[in-house]
Write an enzyme that holds these catalytic residues in place. Structure first.
Site, PDB file in Angstrom:
ATOM      1  N   ASP A  26      19.879  15.136   9.805  1.00 16.02           N
ATOM      2  CA  ASP A  26      18.694  15.927   9.477  1.00 16.02           C
ATOM      3  C   ASP A  26      18.511  16.132   7.978  1.00 16.02           C
ATOM      4  O   ASP A  26      17.737  16.987   7.560  1.00 16.02           O
ATOM      5  CB  ASP A  26      18.700  17.285  10.203  1.00 16.02           C
ATOM      6  CG  ASP A  26      20.000  18.028  10.067  1.00 16.02           C
ATOM      7  OD1 ASP A  26      20.471  18.550  11.079  1.00 16.02           O
ATOM      8  OD2 ASP A  26      20.554  18.077   8.954  1.00 16.02           O
ATOM      9  N   CYS A  27      19.217  15.372   7.149  1.00 12.12           N
ATOM     10  CA  CYS A  27      19.001  15.482   5.705  1.00 12.12           C
ATOM     11  C   CYS A  27      19.407  14.171   5.048  1.00 12.12           C
ATOM     12  O   CYS A  27      20.006  13.293   5.674  1.00 12.12           O
ATOM     13  CB  CYS A  27      19.781  16.649   5.112  1.00 12.12           C
ATOM     14  SG  CYS A  27      21.571  16.417   5.164  1.00 12.12           S
ATOM     15  N   CYS A  30      23.078  13.263   5.258  1.00 13.06           N
ATOM     16  CA  CYS A  30      23.460  12.656   6.542  1.00 13.06           C
ATOM     17  C   CYS A  30      23.184  11.159   6.512  1.00 13.06           C
ATOM     18  O   CYS A  30      24.027  10.340   6.893  1.00 13.06           O
ATOM     19  CB  CYS A  30      22.673  13.284   7.689  1.00 13.06           C
ATOM     20  SG  CYS A  30      22.863  15.059   7.871  1.00 13.06           S
ATOM     21  N   CYS A 390      24.529  21.096  -6.286  1.00 17.40           N
ATOM     22  CA  CYS A 390      24.333  20.325  -5.048  1.00 17.40           C
ATOM     23  C   CYS A 390      22.953  19.668  -5.077  1.00 17.40           C
ATOM     24  O   CYS A 390      21.951  20.346  -5.316  1.00 17.40           O
ATOM     25  CB  CYS A 390      24.452  21.234  -3.831  1.00 17.40           C
ATOM     26  SG  CYS A 390      26.119  21.891  -3.604  1.00 17.40           S
ATOM     27  N   CYS A 392      21.053  18.332  -2.688  1.00 13.96           N
ATOM     28  CA  CYS A 392      20.314  18.192  -1.422  1.00 13.96           C
ATOM     29  C   CYS A 392      18.816  18.428  -1.574  1.00 13.96           C
ATOM     30  O   CYS A 392      18.004  17.629  -1.110  1.00 13.96           O
ATOM     31  CB  CYS A 392      20.879  19.144  -0.366  1.00 13.96           C
ATOM     32  SG  CYS A 392      22.368  18.495   0.422  1.00 13.96           S
ATOM     33  N   ASP A 434     -14.293  -6.544   3.326  1.00 11.56           N
ATOM     34  CA  ASP A 434     -14.974  -7.585   4.078  1.00 11.56           C
ATOM     35  C   ASP A 434     -16.235  -6.970   4.691  1.00 11.56           C
ATOM     36  O   ASP A 434     -16.332  -5.751   4.827  1.00 11.56           O
ATOM     37  CB  ASP A 434     -14.035  -8.109   5.173  1.00 11.56           C
ATOM     38  CG  ASP A 434     -14.596  -9.355   5.841  1.00 11.56           C
ATOM     39  OD1 ASP A 434     -15.339 -10.092   5.175  1.00 11.56           O
ATOM     40  OD2 ASP A 434     -14.303  -9.575   7.026  1.00 11.56           O
ATOM     41  N   THR A 436     -18.225  -8.362   7.817  1.00  9.56           N
ATOM     42  CA  THR A 436     -18.266  -8.403   9.282  1.00  9.56           C
ATOM     43  C   THR A 436     -17.034  -7.747   9.892  1.00  9.56           C
ATOM     44  O   THR A 436     -15.904  -8.141   9.604  1.00  9.56           O
ATOM     45  CB  THR A 436     -18.377  -9.851   9.775  1.00  9.56           C
ATOM     46  OG1 THR A 436     -19.502 -10.476   9.151  1.00  9.56           O
ATOM     47  CG2 THR A 436     -18.532  -9.895  11.281  1.00  9.56           C
ATOM     48  N   ASP A 631     -10.168  -7.859   8.423  1.00  6.53           N
ATOM     49  CA  ASP A 631      -9.749  -7.887   9.820  1.00  6.53           C
ATOM     50  C   ASP A 631      -8.320  -8.375  10.002  1.00  6.53           C
ATOM     51  O   ASP A 631      -7.793  -8.374  11.105  1.00  6.53           O
ATOM     52  CB  ASP A 631     -10.703  -8.733  10.671  1.00  6.53           C
ATOM     53  CG  ASP A 631     -10.759 -10.193  10.210  1.00  6.53           C
ATOM     54  OD1 ASP A 631      -9.875 -10.606   9.437  1.00  6.53           O
ATOM     55  OD2 ASP A 631     -11.682 -10.908  10.633  1.00  6.53           O
TER      56      ASP A 631
END
Length: 736
Positions: A26-27, A30, A390, A392, A434, A436, A631
């Site tokens: 979660d960070c 990790c 730190c 983080c 573009d 068309t 496209d």
């Protein structure tokens, strides 16, 4: 290729790309540990990790087994919960067999991938934080009741929170990550105990765990924002088999099967309507709030909501390949690709953290050595600076915002493939579009009906009678206009198509011809007024068909591929953002000029694909940052040459798989929305960096001056981490 028990071996001469779900990340710290652990494996060429998405992508060769990768992840303190696929150089293999290690090492990290999927109180991280907090309260009460036991009570409370943190610190050290947040936390806590600040050490560890808990909540919310799309697909489907309708799990539907979708039901799979007509709410996939009418041969997408009529739908994609699943997969893969700013911050943090550690050591040692200051006082300040150092908050500041920006875009039908694309969009100065299918609808519509001696509805009725059953785009335009005008379509007989000229038939005993101006002139002459009208219509870039009834010209029907409803507004929004728009089209100059004039855009016409690429290169040579919008097929060279290639489409393979970004619901205004989202995201990142560095600077000064101590110092990191994550998450709910 043999495989079993969750392990798949790959041939030594192949390079494979495998993707795994990883629990507990979660960070950024990790993600760094998982990446370092997997990179150490022999045969691994590249590793991409997204803590936000909870994914790991490994490019590997040789005999690298899934179990080896899962083991490396486990050694880092996390757990592989599933394997999503493998792409080999020699072909493509899709798997959904699991790589499970139930024993795992979730306890080592203190939380699980599904921490916040159920009731929050069941989370291991909550249990650890609550235990530490409860122990801290008990220690305080014991200290008040038995002062002699005060130190030992706080040491016990400290141990409850610090032991898991220390274990993670040594895991990171073993992986070559010396200055992890856990290592700095462990050194600071142990140092505080040595100089007698046991109570503060216990409080700091508790605050650290609270910060991690909040990080987990924020990461879970960010992950759920995109994963929530998968919940839009219904669990079951009504499938027609052997003349009977049976309810089956939607994930087991096979390509080619036919499903019945009742009014009000969600469509269970991507497919094509084979029977029925209904309004379909496509907002879950495209963000378009107005339901679209769907009839036979029209595509429909999984997760969209059927409106007022029953539909029979032929399945065209399996569950894991439907539009929503692919959008989720592409966004998660995009989150693994680091943006330029993120890479810079990563490089900066490699020098920043050791530098802060060096400063902390100097603060702790120099004043006592050179000025005879109190050792305990300055060691205490050095430990506080260690916590301030730190990284983080700084490291998470960019990926959190990028992930939120990508997720916010995907939920609104704006798909961007990575942080690099998201950053680049904000710097665009020219958009080459573009015509068309991009600025226009991509299909002709009847714009004018000019009748001679007959009512307009009668002209449409006769023309529609001749075109009934035809799949030609111009024929469909006439039939659609007849339906819109409520014109009856009488039966035709003796119908005959005249190659390149038109079609003739008998309608109610009358001979009717509908075709080109030249072919009609062979059957009947146009008067001066009619000829002038034809030239006027052609001057507007329209195709003109002539209706001849019993040798007399009875009407003119003009058709043109009309601009999208929001094209003009979309181009105006681009101009407001300081972006110049240019039309690049292979269509003829007269048609291009007519459309461009109505939209207020500069036209470049009669272009081959290589000409479009040349124009992009010329603009770039002048210092412009170019977005090419098309496209995704005919415009491939130009899309590849542009700084950002954007495909327009409605959830098609082209829209999802080509170019750098895709506008899923084909609105021109969404190009400006993409640019706006990019600029908001970059502004969010700058705010986050300012917050993280600013708080650290403030606490650094106040710590040296003796105003703040250890527990406020931890807030400079965990508090800042929560702040920048919360700030990034604002992008999820921002109006675009």
């Amino acid at each position: 290729m043999p495989h079993g028990a969750g392990t798949e071996l790959v041939e030594a001469d192949e390079t494979h790309r495998s993707r795994f779900r990883v629990a507990g990340m979660d960070c950024a710290s990790c993600a760094s540990k998982v990446e370092s652990a997997v990179r150490r494996l022999s045969g691994v060429a590249d590793v991409s990790v997204s803590a936000t998405a909870g994914t790991l992508t490994v490019t590997h060769g040789g005999f690298v087994a899934d179990a080896e990768i899962a083991g490396a992840v486990k050694a880092a303190g996390y757990r592989v919960t599933g394997r999503e696929g493998s792409t080999a150089a020699s072909g493509h293999h899709d798997h959904q067999h699991g790589v499970e290690d139930e024993a795992g090492a979730a306890g080592l990290h203190g939380h699980d991938h599904d921490d916040f999927a159920g009731p929050w109180w069941r989370s291991p991280k909550v249990h650890l934080t609550a235990s530490c907090g409860l122990a801290l309260v008990i220690a305080y009460l014991v200290g008040r009741a038995y002062p002699a036991a005060d130190r030992w009570a706080f040491l016990a409370a400290l141990a409850i929170g610090l032991v898991p943190v220390a274990r993670r610190a040594f895991v990171a050290l073993r992986l070559g990550i010396s200055f992890s947040i856990e290592m700095l936390m462990t050194i600071a806590a142990v140092g505080a105990v040595i100089i007698g600040a046991t109570e503060e050490a216990a409080a700091v560890v508790f605050l650290f765990l609270v910060g991690e808990l909040l990080e987990g909540v924020a990461a879970g919310r960010a992950r759920a924002s995109i994963q929530g799309l998968t919940k839009l697909v219904p669990k079951t489907a009504l499938v027609e088999r052997e003349g009977r309708t049976a309810e089956v799990p939607a994930e087991r539907l096979s390509v080619g099967e036919t499903v019945l979708v009742r009014p009000g039901d969600r469509i269970p799979a991507d497919g094509t309507v084979v029977e029925g007509e209904s309004g379909v709410d496509e907002a879950p996939v495209t963000g378009e709030s107005v339901p679209k009418r769907k009839g036979v041969d029209d595509p429909v997408f999984a997760g969209t909501i059927n409106g007022d009529g029953a539909l029979r739908v032929k399945v065209t994609a399996a569950a894991r390949d439907n539009t929503i699943a692919r959008v989720v997969r592409l966004v998660e893969e995009a989150q693994e690709a680091k943006a330029p700013t993120e890479r810079f911050i990563d490089r900066f943090s490699r020098y920043y953290t050791p530098a802060v550690v060096a400063v902390a050591a100097l603060v702790a040692v120099l004043p006592p050595l050179l000025a005879g200051a109190n050792w305990n006082e300055w060691i205490y300040k050095g430990l506080a600076i260690l916590l301030i150092g730190c990284p983080c908050a700084l490291v998470i500041s960019t990926p959190a915002a990028i992930a939120a920006g990508l997720s916010a875009g995907a939920r609104r039908g704006l798909l961007m493939k990575g942080g690099v694309v998201l950053e680049s969009l904000g710097r665009i100065t020219v958009a080459a579009l573009d015509k068309t299918g991009t600025l226009t609808e991509g299909r002709p519509k009847v714009t004018d009906v000019v009748s001679s001696g007959r009512a307009d509805r009668e002209v449409l009725s006769l023309a529609a009678a001749l075109e009934t059953g035809s799949s030609h785009p111009l024929a469909k335009a006439i039939l659609d206009k007849a339906t819109e005008a409520g014109a009856p379509v009488p039966p035709a007989s003796e119908a005959s198509a005249l190659g390149g000229k038109g079609v003739t038939a008998k309608v109610g005993g009358t001979s009717v011809f509908l075709g080109s101006v030249g072919a009609a002139s062979e059957r009947s002459s146009l008067n001066e007024e009619q000829s002038a009208r034809v030239e006027d219509l052609r001057g507007e870039g329209k195709t003109v068909s002539v209706l001849v009834v019993d040798g007399q010209v009875s009407g003119l029907i003009a058709m043109r591929d009309e601009p999208r409803a929001d094209a003009k507004v979309g181009l105006e929004r681009l101009r407001e953002l300081g972006i110049r728009a240019v039309m690049v089209t292979g269509d003829n100059a007269r048609t291009a000029a007519a459309i461009a004039s109505s939209l207020g855009i500069e036209p470049r016409a009669d272009l081959l694909p290589e000409d479009k690429q040349r124009i992009v290169r010329e603009l770039q040579a002048k210092g412009e940052k170019v977005a090419k919008v098309g496209d995704g097929i005919n415009d491939a060279p130009a899309l590849a040459a542009a700084d950002v290639g954007i495909a327009m489409g409605g959830g098609t393979d082209v829209a999802l798989e080509t170019a750098d970004a895709a506008v899923l619901h084909g609105r021109v205004a969404d190009i400006a929305r993409m640019v706006d989202l990019s600029r908001r995201t970059m502004a969010n990142i700058k705010t986050n960096i300012g917050l993280s560095l600013g708080l650290k600077a403030v606490f650094l000064v106040t710590t040296i001056l003796g105003v703040t101590g250890l527990w406020p110092a931890i807030l400079a990191d965990t508090g800042a981490t929560v702040l920048v994550t919360a700030n990034a998450l604002r992008l999820l709910s921002a109006r675009i």
